[in-house]
Design a protein around this motif. Sequence first.
Motif, short mmCIF file in Angstrom:
data_model
loop_
_atom_site.label_atom_id
_atom_site.label_comp_id
_atom_site.label_asym_id
_atom_site.label_seq_id
_atom_site.Cartn_x
_atom_site.Cartn_y
_atom_site.Cartn_z
N ALA A 77 4.96 -31.52 -21.13
CA ALA A 77 5.80 -30.12 -20.64
C ALA A 77 7.27 -30.91 -20.45
CB ALA A 77 4.99 -29.51 -19.83
N VAL A 78 8.43 -30.19 -20.41
CA VAL A 78 9.37 -30.33 -20.77
C VAL A 78 10.37 -29.29 -19.26
CG1 VAL A 78 11.57 -31.74 -20.88
CG2 VAL A 78 9.88 -32.24 -21.91
N LEU A 79 10.93 -28.81 -18.04
CA LEU A 79 11.82 -28.40 -17.91
C LEU A 79 12.42 -28.09 -18.51
CD1 LEU A 79 11.77 -29.04 -14.68
CD2 LEU A 79 9.75 -27.43 -15.27
N LYS A 80 12.66 -26.80 -18.69
CA LYS A 80 13.60 -26.57 -19.78
C LYS A 80 15.38 -26.84 -19.73
CE LYS A 80 13.13 -21.18 -20.63
NZ LYS A 80 13.66 -19.83 -20.57
N GLU A 81 15.26 -26.76 -18.18
CA GLU A 81 17.05 -27.97 -18.25
C GLU A 81 17.06 -28.67 -18.47
OE1 GLU A 81 14.70 -27.20 -14.38
OE2 GLU A 81 14.76 -26.01 -16.68
N PHE A 82 16.23 -29.40 -19.46
CA PHE A 82 15.71 -31.32 -19.67
C PHE A 82 15.62 -31.36 -20.80
CE2 PHE A 82 15.41 -31.50 -14.89
CZ PHE A 82 16.31 -32.03 -14.90
N ARG A 83 15.54 -30.06 -21.59
CA ARG A 83 14.67 -29.77 -22.89
C ARG A 83 16.14 -31.09 -23.97
NH1 ARG A 83 11.78 -24.11 -22.38
NH2 ARG A 83 9.82 -25.37 -21.38
N GLY A 84 15.74 -30.95 -25.44
CA GLY A 84 16.57 -31.92 -26.98
C GLY A 84 17.66 -32.92 -25.73
N TYR A 85 17.24 -33.81 -24.68
CA TYR A 85 17.94 -34.58 -23.76
C TYR A 85 16.60 -35.73 -24.17
CZ TYR A 85 21.11 -32.07 -21.55
OH TYR A 85 22.45 -31.27 -21.65
N GLY A 86 15.74 -35.95 -25.27
CA GLY A 86 15.44 -37.33 -25.36
C GLY A 86 13.59 -37.68 -24.34
N VAL A 87 13.54 -36.47 -23.30
CA VAL A 87 12.41 -36.64 -22.54
C VAL A 87 11.16 -36.18 -23.69
CG1 VAL A 87 11.64 -35.61 -20.27
CG2 VAL A 87 13.49 -35.55 -20.54
N GLY A 88 10.95 -35.45 -23.60
CA GLY A 88 9.19 -35.76 -24.45
C GLY A 88 9.60 -36.53 -25.71
N GLN A 89 10.23 -37.25 -25.77
CA GLN A 89 10.07 -38.61 -26.85
C GLN A 89 9.51 -39.49 -25.86
OE1 GLN A 89 13.93 -39.27 -29.36
NE2 GLN A 89 12.71 -41.23 -30.53
N ALA A 90 10.81 -39.73 -24.94
CA ALA A 90 9.87 -40.54 -23.96
C ALA A 90 8.69 -40.92 -23.40
CB ALA A 90 11.09 -40.80 -22.98
N LEU A 91 8.13 -39.55 -23.37
CA LEU A 91 7.27 -39.54 -22.83
C LEU A 91 6.47 -40.02 -23.13
CD1 LEU A 91 7.31 -35.77 -21.36
CD2 LEU A 91 6.51 -37.82 -20.16
N VAL A 92 5.87 -39.03 -25.01
CA VAL A 92 4.72 -40.28 -26.08
C VAL A 92 5.05 -41.30 -26.64
CG1 VAL A 92 4.94 -39.74 -28.91
CG2 VAL A 92 5.42 -37.89 -27.42
N LYS A 93 6.10 -41.64 -26.21
CA LYS A 93 6.24 -43.03 -26.56
C LYS A 93 5.35 -43.89 -25.39
CE LYS A 93 10.21 -42.87 -29.42
NZ LYS A 93 12.01 -44.36 -29.66
N LYS A 94 5.24 -43.69 -24.27
CA LYS A 94 5.58 -43.99 -22.96
C LYS A 94 3.74 -44.23 -23.01
CE LYS A 94 5.44 -46.38 -18.79
NZ LYS A 94 5.77 -47.47 -18.68
N ILE A 95 3.62 -42.73 -23.32
CA ILE A 95 1.74 -43.00 -23.29
C ILE A 95 1.18 -43.98 -25.15
CG2 ILE A 95 0.63 -41.62 -24.39
CD1 ILE A 95 1.60 -39.02 -22.26
N LEU A 96 1.51 -43.23 -25.79
CA LEU A 96 1.70 -44.70 -26.59
C LEU A 96 0.70 -46.32 -25.94
CD1 LEU A 96 3.21 -42.79 -30.23
CD2 LEU A 96 0.13 -43.14 -29.58
N THR A 97 2.23 -46.57 -25.73
CA THR A 97 1.64 -47.72 -25.00
C THR A 97 1.14 -47.96 -24.16
OG1 THR A 97 4.15 -47.26 -23.38
CG2 THR A 97 4.77 -48.03 -25.26
N ASP A 98 0.18 -47.17 -23.58
CA ASP A 98 -0.17 -47.15 -22.20
C ASP A 98 -1.73 -47.10 -22.86
OD1 ASP A 98 -0.92 -47.16 -19.03
OD2 ASP A 98 -1.69 -45.51 -20.15
N LEU A 99 -2.00 -46.73 -24.24
CA LEU A 99 -2.83 -46.60 -24.29
C LEU A 99 -4.34 -48.02 -24.57
CD1 LEU A 99 -3.01 -44.13 -27.17
CD2 LEU A 99 -4.12 -43.35 -24.96
N PRO A 100 -5.05 -48.23 -24.50
CA PRO A 100 -6.39 -49.40 -24.34
C PRO A 100 -5.93 -49.93 -26.32
CG PRO A 100 -7.52 -47.27 -23.91
CD PRO A 100 -6.71 -46.76 -23.96
N SER A 101 -5.77 -50.98 -25.60
CA SER A 101 -5.51 -51.82 -27.04
C SER A 101 -6.77 -51.63 -28.20
CB SER A 101 -5.01 -53.27 -27.16
OG SER A 101 -7.00 -53.71 -26.65
N GLY A 102 -6.31 -51.08 -29.05
CA GLY A 102 -7.94 -50.51 -30.50
C GLY A 102 -8.27 -48.63 -30.69
#
Length: 147
Positions: A77-102
């Motif tokens: 979820a990204v607040l309307k005023e912050f959409r289109g600035y890479g917030v969602g992309q940053a969330l996805v990338k951060k979560i992918l790096t946080d998942l357990p190895s394997g």
Amino acid sequence: MEKDSILSVEKVSTETELEKVFAIRRKVFVDEQNCPPELEWEYEDESVHFLATVDGQPAGAARWRRTDKGFKLERFAVLKEFRGYGVGQALVKKILTDLPSGAAYIYLHAQLHAVGFYAGLGFVAEGPLFEEAGIQHYKMKFNQAGL
């Protein structure tokens, strides 16, 4: 959002941060998308939550959790005023790096309008279109070979 704004995504570690996550989700899912509140609040204790901020202001939220199928990324979820600035992309990338190895099977349920967004981050739609909380979705699997 200003050009020199600072975007940060951090794993939630305090009750105050979790309250900010829930406030973002309430505004986006319950208020904007009319999702039933009783469907929005589930699996909270078994999920790993993330909060995105822009210049210290809450801007977005997401979480991941282990399921019987694998690792599910959800509640982006990204607040309307912050959409289109890479917030969602940053969330996805951060979560992918946080998942357990394997973490072998990583997936999400993408709202129809967001399928292209997730495809651009390495997810591939699989299976038929389905409805969840009154909104059309596709299940999308992360293509780890695309990393």
